[in-house]
Scaffold this motif. Structure first.
Motif, short mmCIF file in Angstrom:
data_model
loop_
_atom_site.label_atom_id
_atom_site.label_comp_id
_atom_site.label_asym_id
_atom_site.label_seq_id
_atom_site.Cartn_x
_atom_site.Cartn_y
_atom_site.Cartn_z
N THR A 22 0.83 -1.20 0.00
CA THR A 22 0.00 0.00 0.00
C THR A 22 0.87 1.25 0.00
N ASP A 23 1.93 1.25 0.80
CA ASP A 23 2.86 2.39 0.82
C ASP A 23 3.55 2.56 -0.53
N LYS A 24 3.94 1.45 -1.13
CA LYS A 24 4.60 1.52 -2.44
C LYS A 24 3.66 2.08 -3.50
N VAL A 25 2.39 1.63 -3.48
CA VAL A 25 1.41 2.13 -4.44
C VAL A 25 1.19 3.62 -4.23
N SER A 26 1.10 4.04 -2.98
CA SER A 26 0.93 5.47 -2.69
C SER A 26 2.11 6.27 -3.22
N ARG A 27 3.31 5.74 -3.07
CA ARG A 27 4.51 6.44 -3.56
C ARG A 27 4.47 6.58 -5.07
N VAL A 28 4.08 5.51 -5.77
CA VAL A 28 4.00 5.56 -7.23
C VAL A 28 2.92 6.55 -7.66
N MET A 29 1.78 6.53 -6.98
CA MET A 29 0.70 7.44 -7.33
C MET A 29 1.12 8.89 -7.13
N PHE A 30 1.77 9.17 -6.02
CA PHE A 30 2.22 10.54 -5.75
C PHE A 30 3.24 10.99 -6.80
N LYS A 31 4.16 10.09 -7.14
CA LYS A 31 5.19 10.41 -8.13
C LYS A 31 4.57 10.68 -9.50
#
Length: 72
Positions: A22-31
């Motif tokens: 979930t954290d990784k997905v959030s990071r990709v989405m933010f990027k």
């Protein structure tokens, strides 16, 4: 003693690998947010997963987190 660049990169990768999906997905989405529309296909590709694998893993992670709330 100064750490070498490769040691620092390895440590960064270790920290990233400890993040939840979930954290990784959030990071990709933010990027990606300012660059283009976000799609599950883009996120899955960025994480080297298929769309379906990403969906399954996020569902399992959410279920595990939900169960932990009731086991406290």
């Amino acid at each position: 003693m100064a750490r070498s660049e490769s040691d620092l990169k390895r440590k960064q990768q270790d920290v990233i690998s400890e993040q939840s999906l979930t954290d990784k997905v959030s990071r990709v989405m933010f990027k990606t947010l300012s660059q283009e529309q976000i799609s599950i296909e883009h996120i899955a590709s960025d994480l080297a997963l298929s769309k379906r694998s990403l969906q399954r893993k996020l569902t399992a992670e959410a279920l595990t987190s939900f169960i932990r709330l009731f086991c406290l």
